[in-house]
Design an enzyme around this catalytic site. Structure first.
Site, short mmCIF file in Angstrom:
data_model
loop_
_atom_site.label_atom_id
_atom_site.label_comp_id
_atom_site.label_asym_id
_atom_site.label_seq_id
_atom_site.Cartn_x
_atom_site.Cartn_y
_atom_site.Cartn_z
N GLY A 45 35.51 -29.19 -0.97
CA GLY A 45 34.07 -29.31 -0.82
C GLY A 45 33.69 -30.78 -0.80
O GLY A 45 34.43 -31.63 -1.31
N GLN A 50 28.23 -37.97 -1.44
CA GLN A 50 29.57 -38.52 -1.65
C GLN A 50 30.03 -39.44 -0.50
O GLN A 50 31.02 -40.14 -0.65
CB GLN A 50 30.60 -37.39 -1.84
CG GLN A 50 30.40 -36.64 -3.15
CD GLN A 50 31.47 -35.59 -3.32
OE1 GLN A 50 31.36 -34.50 -2.78
NE2 GLN A 50 32.54 -35.91 -4.04
N CYS A 100 36.98 -33.97 -8.83
CA CYS A 100 35.96 -34.43 -7.89
C CYS A 100 36.52 -35.59 -7.07
O CYS A 100 37.14 -36.49 -7.62
CB CYS A 100 34.73 -34.89 -8.67
SG CYS A 100 33.38 -35.44 -7.61
N LEU A 101 36.29 -35.54 -5.75
CA LEU A 101 36.80 -36.61 -4.88
C LEU A 101 36.18 -37.95 -5.25
O LEU A 101 36.77 -39.00 -4.96
CB LEU A 101 36.50 -36.28 -3.42
CG LEU A 101 37.21 -35.04 -2.86
CD1 LEU A 101 36.75 -34.77 -1.42
CD2 LEU A 101 38.73 -35.20 -2.91
N HIS A 143 29.55 -26.82 -8.09
CA HIS A 143 29.95 -28.23 -8.18
C HIS A 143 29.26 -29.05 -7.10
O HIS A 143 28.69 -30.11 -7.37
CB HIS A 143 31.48 -28.32 -8.07
CG HIS A 143 32.02 -29.72 -8.06
ND1 HIS A 143 32.85 -30.20 -9.05
CD2 HIS A 143 31.84 -30.75 -7.19
CE1 HIS A 143 33.15 -31.48 -8.79
NE2 HIS A 143 32.56 -31.82 -7.66
N GLU A 144 29.30 -28.53 -5.87
CA GLU A 144 28.70 -29.27 -4.74
C GLU A 144 27.18 -29.30 -4.86
O GLU A 144 26.55 -30.32 -4.59
CB GLU A 144 29.11 -28.65 -3.40
CG GLU A 144 30.62 -28.65 -3.14
CD GLU A 144 31.29 -30.00 -3.35
OE1 GLU A 144 30.64 -31.04 -3.15
OE2 GLU A 144 32.46 -30.02 -3.75
N HIS A 147 26.00 -32.02 -7.05
CA HIS A 147 25.98 -33.35 -6.43
C HIS A 147 24.61 -33.67 -5.84
O HIS A 147 24.18 -34.82 -5.83
CB HIS A 147 27.04 -33.46 -5.32
CG HIS A 147 28.40 -33.86 -5.82
ND1 HIS A 147 28.63 -35.03 -6.53
CD2 HIS A 147 29.61 -33.27 -5.69
CE1 HIS A 147 29.92 -35.12 -6.82
NE2 HIS A 147 30.54 -34.07 -6.33
ZN ZN Z 1 32.51 -33.64 -6.65
#
Ligand code: ZN
Length: 201
Positions: A45, A50, A100-101, A143-144, A147
């Site tokens: 995701g 991000q 998380c990226l 999670h997304e 953000h």
């Molecule tokens: Zn994340």
């Protein structure tokens, strides 16, 4: 186009993202870039903030199989693009592992999430849809969605565990903050190169 992923410490990750109001070519191009960037980073995701775009959309993968299936769950994945998502129903609870990226290399176990959710969203043409999800996919969607609210996964931990996470990873997090700051400084420099004024004699 693959974009650099914004790191912990970048203020865009703490901002509430703005509603999408134009459903046009640039929005579709943004979503395509987000999918490409997500795949390149081997994520499941990615939210627009991000990659530095403070707009309410994210991309996410739904794996329809399980690891026990003969079919590779990766092969049977479904790509989702959710614009202006709103979680309209939440049921049950679960604990899951988050990574998380934007916080590379770190994870937290037992992050509390809702077990089943229903999300109202728009697609890239602006049409309205609803999506039901449970378990792992519901976890990814939450999670997304977080953000877009400027929330990072460790914020979801109970206060003592949240503090323990920050203490345990203080060094890594400080390093990411430094890299985020250096990236922003460099990006700022690219945006407005110093003008060279020829000296008149
Ligand atoms: Zn994340």
């Amino acid at each position: 186009m693959i974009h650099p992923i914004r790191l912990y410490g970048d203020p865009v990750l703490r901002r509430r993202a703005a509603e999408v109001t134009s459903f046009d070519g640039p929005l579709s191009a943004l979503a395509a870039d987000m999918l490409e960037t997500m795949y390149a980073a081997e994520g499941v995701g990615l939210a627009a903030p991000q990659i530095g775009v403070s707009k309410r959309l994210f991309v996410a993968l739904e794996m329809s199989g399980t690891e026990d299936d003969e079919n590779d769950p990766w092969e049977s994945r479904v790509e989702h693009v959710l614009v202006n998502p709103v979680i309209i129903k939440r049921e049950g609870s679960m604990l899951g592992r988050d990574g998380c990226l934007s916080i590379p290399g770190l994870t937290a176990d037992d992050v509390p999430r809702d077990l089943e959710i229903e999300v109202a969203y728009q697609d890239l043409s602006g049409a309205h849809h609803q999506l039901r999800a449970e378990g792992y996919f519901a976890h990814v969607l939450q999670h997304e969605h977080d953000h877009l609210e400027g929330i990072l996964y460790y914020d979801r931990l109970p206060p003592l565990r949240r503090q323990a996470f920050l203490d345990e990873h203080r060094k890594d997090l400080a390093d990411m903050q430094r890299r985020a700051k250096a990236f922003l400084k460099e990006a700022e420099g690219r945006k407005a190169p110093p003008r060279k004024v020829p000296v008149q004699r």
